[in-house]
Each structure stands twice: as structure tokens, then as C-alpha cells.
Design a protein around this motif. Structure first.
Motif, PDB file in Angstrom:
ATOM      1  N   GLY A 267       0.806  -1.212   0.000  1.00 29.05           N
ATOM      2  CA  GLY A 267       0.000   0.000   0.000  1.00 29.05           C
ATOM      3  C   GLY A 267       0.835   1.256   0.000  1.00 29.05           C
ATOM      4  O   GLY A 267       0.993   1.924   1.020  1.00 29.05           O
ATOM      5  N   ALA A 268       1.397   1.607  -1.145  1.00 28.57           N
ATOM      6  CA  ALA A 268       2.215   2.816  -1.248  1.00 28.57           C
ATOM      7  C   ALA A 268       1.332   4.056  -1.158  1.00 28.57           C
ATOM      8  O   ALA A 268       0.136   4.014  -1.455  1.00 28.57           O
ATOM      9  CB  ALA A 268       2.987   2.806  -2.565  1.00 28.57           C
ATOM     10  N   ARG A 269       1.938   5.167  -0.757  1.00 29.13           N
ATOM     11  CA  ARG A 269       1.242   6.446  -0.762  1.00 29.13           C
ATOM     12  C   ARG A 269       2.065   7.435  -1.579  1.00 29.13           C
ATOM     13  O   ARG A 269       3.296   7.319  -1.659  1.00 29.13           O
ATOM     14  CB  ARG A 269       1.019   6.961   0.660  1.00 29.13           C
ATOM     15  CG  ARG A 269       2.272   7.359   1.399  1.00 29.13           C
ATOM     16  CD  ARG A 269       1.955   7.719   2.857  1.00 29.13           C
ATOM     17  NE  ARG A 269       3.069   8.384   3.519  1.00 29.13           N
ATOM     18  CZ  ARG A 269       4.095   7.769   4.055  1.00 29.13           C
ATOM     19  NH1 ARG A 269       4.165   6.448   4.019  1.00 29.13           N
ATOM     20  NH2 ARG A 269       5.062   8.448   4.630  1.00 29.13           N
ATOM     21  N   ILE A 270       1.394   8.382  -2.189  1.00 30.63           N
ATOM     22  CA  ILE A 270       2.061   9.376  -3.045  1.00 30.63           C
ATOM     23  C   ILE A 270       2.185  10.675  -2.279  1.00 30.63           C
ATOM     24  O   ILE A 270       1.212  11.176  -1.707  1.00 30.63           O
ATOM     25  CB  ILE A 270       1.261   9.602  -4.341  1.00 30.63           C
ATOM     26  CG1 ILE A 270       1.135   8.286  -5.119  1.00 30.63           C
ATOM     27  CG2 ILE A 270       1.912  10.667  -5.205  1.00 30.63           C
ATOM     28  CD1 ILE A 270       0.240   8.380  -6.338  1.00 30.63           C
ATOM     29  N   ARG A 271       3.406  11.230  -2.299  1.00 27.69           N
ATOM     30  CA  ARG A 271       3.642  12.498  -1.606  1.00 27.69           C
ATOM     31  C   ARG A 271       4.276  13.507  -2.563  1.00 27.69           C
ATOM     32  O   ARG A 271       5.431  13.325  -2.985  1.00 27.69           O
ATOM     33  CB  ARG A 271       4.558  12.280  -0.403  1.00 27.69           C
ATOM     34  CG  ARG A 271       4.819  13.550   0.388  1.00 27.69           C
ATOM     35  CD  ARG A 271       5.668  13.294   1.602  1.00 27.69           C
ATOM     36  NE  ARG A 271       5.932  14.498   2.350  1.00 27.69           N
ATOM     37  CZ  ARG A 271       6.685  14.580   3.441  1.00 27.69           C
ATOM     38  NH1 ARG A 271       7.247  13.471   3.921  1.00 27.69           N
ATOM     39  NH2 ARG A 271       6.881  15.721   4.047  1.00 27.69           N
ATOM     40  N   PRO A 272       3.554  14.564  -2.940  1.00 26.54           N
ATOM     41  CA  PRO A 272       4.147  15.596  -3.804  1.00 26.54           C
ATOM     42  C   PRO A 272       5.206  16.385  -3.031  1.00 26.54           C
ATOM     43  O   PRO A 272       4.990  16.786  -1.884  1.00 26.54           O
ATOM     44  CB  PRO A 272       2.960  16.487  -4.167  1.00 26.54           C
ATOM     45  CG  PRO A 272       1.738  15.683  -3.831  1.00 26.54           C
ATOM     46  CD  PRO A 272       2.135  14.813  -2.683  1.00 26.54           C
ATOM     47  N   LEU A 273       6.358  16.629  -3.664  1.00 25.96           N
ATOM     48  CA  LEU A 273       7.458  17.359  -3.049  1.00 25.96           C
ATOM     49  C   LEU A 273       7.867  18.506  -3.970  1.00 25.96           C
ATOM     50  O   LEU A 273       8.015  18.296  -5.187  1.00 25.96           O
ATOM     51  CB  LEU A 273       8.655  16.439  -2.800  1.00 25.96           C
ATOM     52  CG  LEU A 273       8.418  15.223  -1.897  1.00 25.96           C
ATOM     53  CD1 LEU A 273       9.665  14.339  -1.889  1.00 25.96           C
ATOM     54  CD2 LEU A 273       8.074  15.665  -0.484  1.00 25.96           C
ATOM     55  N   PRO A 274       8.072  19.727  -3.442  1.00 21.83           N
ATOM     56  CA  PRO A 274       8.500  20.841  -4.292  1.00 21.83           C
ATOM     57  C   PRO A 274       9.838  20.527  -4.962  1.00 21.83           C
ATOM     58  O   PRO A 274      10.767  20.049  -4.319  1.00 21.83           O
ATOM     59  CB  PRO A 274       8.629  22.005  -3.308  1.00 21.83           C
ATOM     60  CG  PRO A 274       7.754  21.624  -2.150  1.00 21.83           C
ATOM     61  CD  PRO A 274       7.854  20.136  -2.038  1.00 21.83           C
ATOM     62  N   ALA A 275       9.925  20.759  -6.255  1.00 22.59           N
ATOM     63  CA  ALA A 275      11.162  20.535  -6.998  1.00 22.59           C
ATOM     64  C   ALA A 275      12.010  21.794  -6.977  1.00 22.59           C
ATOM     65  O   ALA A 275      11.495  22.915  -6.842  1.00 22.59           O
ATOM     66  CB  ALA A 275      10.846  20.121  -8.432  1.00 22.59           C
ATOM     67  N   ALA A 276      13.331  21.626  -7.121  1.00 20.39           N
ATOM     68  CA  ALA A 276      14.263  22.756  -7.036  1.00 20.39           C
ATOM     69  C   ALA A 276      13.979  23.805  -8.098  1.00 20.39           C
ATOM     70  O   ALA A 276      14.050  25.007  -7.848  1.00 20.39           O
ATOM     71  CB  ALA A 276      15.693  22.239  -7.158  1.00 20.39           C
ATOM     72  N   GLY A 277      13.655  23.390  -9.306  1.00 19.49           N
ATOM     73  CA  GLY A 277      13.410  24.342 -10.390  1.00 19.49           C
ATOM     74  C   GLY A 277      11.964  24.755 -10.523  1.00 19.49           C
ATOM     75  O   GLY A 277      11.558  25.289 -11.558  1.00 19.49           O
ATOM     76  N   GLY A 278      11.165  24.505  -9.508  1.00 20.51           N
ATOM     77  CA  GLY A 278       9.740  24.796  -9.583  1.00 20.51           C
ATOM     78  C   GLY A 278       8.934  23.546  -9.895  1.00 20.51           C
ATOM     79  O   GLY A 278       9.465  22.551 -10.386  1.00 20.51           O
ATOM     80  N   GLY A 279       7.670  23.587  -9.634  1.00 17.07           N
ATOM     81  CA  GLY A 279       6.825  22.424  -9.853  1.00 17.07           C
ATOM     82  C   GLY A 279       6.991  21.399  -8.741  1.00 17.07           C
ATOM     83  O   GLY A 279       7.448  21.716  -7.627  1.00 17.07           O
TER      84      GLY A 279
END
Length: 316
Positions: A267-279
Motif C-alpha cells: 500500500g504505497a502512498r504518493i507524496r508531492p514534493l516541491p522541486a528545485a526548479g519549480g513544480g
């Protein structure tokens, strides 16, 4: 569509966390409830397959499958506990309550090992009809504790405590009440014969269905678990470690890994992380786990199950 699926996956994780705070009753109202899982394990229902997790309510004709080294624990309506070992296939039949308030269950184990333990509540109830079938052997269960397995050597049922009625096709039923009695039905189709086993052998067999030492059974509050020796991937206590299966740049790639992990029983979970160049980048993680050693064991396991590199440890 991908963004909607991503949001749905994230919402599912948040919902799971919210539900985890709700305490479960000691005796479930459901006919069968999943109370512990060491991954990977799956539920097959109406032709579909999904990850098996603690807190799931099971239905009649549900099929359960466990992977290598996995464990599953169920609690039935009458308070009895059913534990499945790794590489086990089990189907729940005749599950329900019939008039006048008789709880019924026919537990069919086609492969693997199982332990059935009747709790104090079930011992005090007369209105119950539960049968455990292991391969060709069937035990009509009363107040008792028994273990069984169906493998290449044959079908075996061992009585640990209490009384059972042992049945086999084309043979007369026999009542078994001596603790430590083990009956083996060989693959040649002959009648089940009393098998001499030592206490050590019996203890070792029974341990195959138990949770690993130091990793107590999960509860419905647990959101995930995994099958390395002596650890639970998500335990009831707060964990400080996670396993990062992958960190990808696109939603499509994240969903692809997410689907593969869940199909494998994780049961993986997805975690959005800020990228260095934006997005954003999207990290897929398993956990939390209570120790770095548990995380390392799970990282090795998931790396073998899903050849996705690199798999790394993350401190929460």
C-alpha cells in the motif's frame, strides 16, 4: 484524468489516516473482520483483486491469498480468531447468521497453513456452526484451538486444545479430544491416520501462522503492514522511518509505480514534493516504520518484488 487519480490516491491516504483514529470494538459486528496483516496479502471478491489491509470487513465467498512470509489475522463474529500463514489460499463460505441467531462459517483452506482459536466469548455460545476444511479434511469446531495445513505431503489437522469432529470423504466421522492429536491424509486418497509428532514439531507448525516476535498483531487502527521477520511495516505506534520506492517527475509515472506497488500487495502512498526548479516531484513511500532496521528489511523486500531503482530509506 491522471490528476484526478492522483488526487484520489492522496485522498485515500488521508481518509485511511482519519479512519485509523477510530477505535474498533472488541467484538466486531461484522461476520469477519481483518485485524492484522503482514504484507503481501490480497482479497479476491467478485472477480476483482485488491490489497488486504486491517479494518476490512469480509463477506461470504471472499477469497484470501497470502504471499511468501506473509501473515493474516481475522476475527469472526463469535470472537474466534483465524490466522493464515504465508503462501495460503483460503475461502470464506456459509458466512453469516441464520435463524435463530446461529452464526455459521465454512472456512476452506486449499493450500497453506491455518490456525483457528476459539475465544472465551465463542466458548460460551451454543448457537454457532463453524467448519474448517483443510484440503480433504474437515473439522467441525467447538470450543477449541487447532492448526492445519495442506501441502505436498498431504492434508493435516492437529488439535491443540478442546474437541473437534474430524470428517473425510468416504470415511466415518471421528471425535477427537486428545490435545496434540495430529491426523494426516496422504495424497494417495487413503483415510487419515494418526501421526506421531513431538511437542517441538507442533509448536513449530503453530508458529507458522503467528506474527513475528516483537511485532504484535495489528489492529483495525493499523493502516499497513509488511512481512519481514520481526517487524510490521505500519504499526499502531508512530513510526519514524519510511521506504521511498521511487521519486518521479510526472504524475503519470507516479501513478504507474503506485498501481504496480498496490498490485504486488504493497500500500504505497504518493507524496508531492516541491522541486528545485519549480513544480513538483512525486515520492512513493511505504510506512511509517518503527525502526531503521525494519525499514531496511522492507526496502530489500520491495526492491526484489518491484525492480524499481533506487529504493531508499527516509527519516520522517
Amino acid at each position: 484524468m491522471n490528476r484526478n487519480r492522483l488526487h484520489a490516491a492522496a485522498a485515500c491516504c488521508l481518509l485511511t489516516g482519519a479512519l485509523a483514529s477510530v477505535a474498533a470494538p472488541t467484538v466486531p459486528v461484522a461476520d469477519a473482520l481483518v485485524t492484522g496483516v503482514l504484507m503481501p496479502a490480497w482479497l479476491e471478491r467478485h472477480g476483482t483483486r485488491q490489497e488486504l489491509t486491517p479494518g476490512l470487513t469480509l463477506q461470504n465467498r471472499d477469497r484470501l491469498r497470502t504471499g511468501a512470509n506473509a501473515r493474516v489475522e481475522l476475527r469472526l463474529r463469535d470472537g474466534s480468531v483465524l490466522r493464515l500463514a504465508g503462501d495460503t489460499q483460503c475461502e470464506l463460505n456459509a458466512l453469516g447468521v441464520r435463524e435463530p441467531e446461529v452464526f455459521t462459517a465454512a472456512i476452506d483452506v486449499a493450500q497453506g497453513a491455518v490456525r483457528f482459536t476459539t475465544g472465551e466469548l465463542a466458548r460460551s455460545l451454543r448457537q454457532r456452526a463453524v467448519n474448517l476444511r483443510v484440503g480433504t479434511l474437515t473439522a467441525s469446531v467447538r470450543g477449541t484451538d487447532l492448526w492445519g495445513t495442506a501441502d505436498g505431503a498431504g492434508d493435516r489437522i492437529c488439535l491443540l486444545e478442546g474437541v473437534i469432529t474430524l470428517m473425510q470423504p468416504d470415511s466415518e466421522a471421528r471425535q477427537v479430544g486428545e490435545a496434540g492429536s495430529c491426523y494426516l491424509a496422504a495424497k494417495d486418497g487413503g483415510p487419515a491416520a494418526l501421526q506421531a509428532v513431538t511437542r517441538g514439531q507442533l509448536a513449530w507448525w503453530a508458529a507458522q501462522t503467528g506474527m513475528p516476535p516483537g511485532a504484535g498483531p495489528a489492529s483495525p487502527k493499523t493502516t499497513m503492514a509488511a512481512p519481514a521477520a520481526a517487524r510490521i511495516a505500519r504499526s499502531a505506534r508512530a513510526g519514524r522511518w519510511s521506504v521511498e520506492v521511487a521519486a518521479v517527475d510526472s504524475e503519470a509515472a507516479a501513478l504507474s509505480v503506485y498501481d504496480r506497488a498496490r498490485a504486488a500487495g504493497y500500500g504505497a502512498r504518493i507524496r508531492p514534493l516541491p522541486a528545485a526548479g519549480g513544480g513538483y516531484r512525486y515520492a512513493l513511500r511505504l510506512g511509517p516504520l518503527s525502526s531503521e532496521s525494519e525499514a531496511a528489511a522492507l526496502a530489500t523486500e520491495i526492491g526484489n518484488a518491484l525492480p524499481i531503482a533506487p529504493v531508499s530509506l527516509v527519516r520522517n
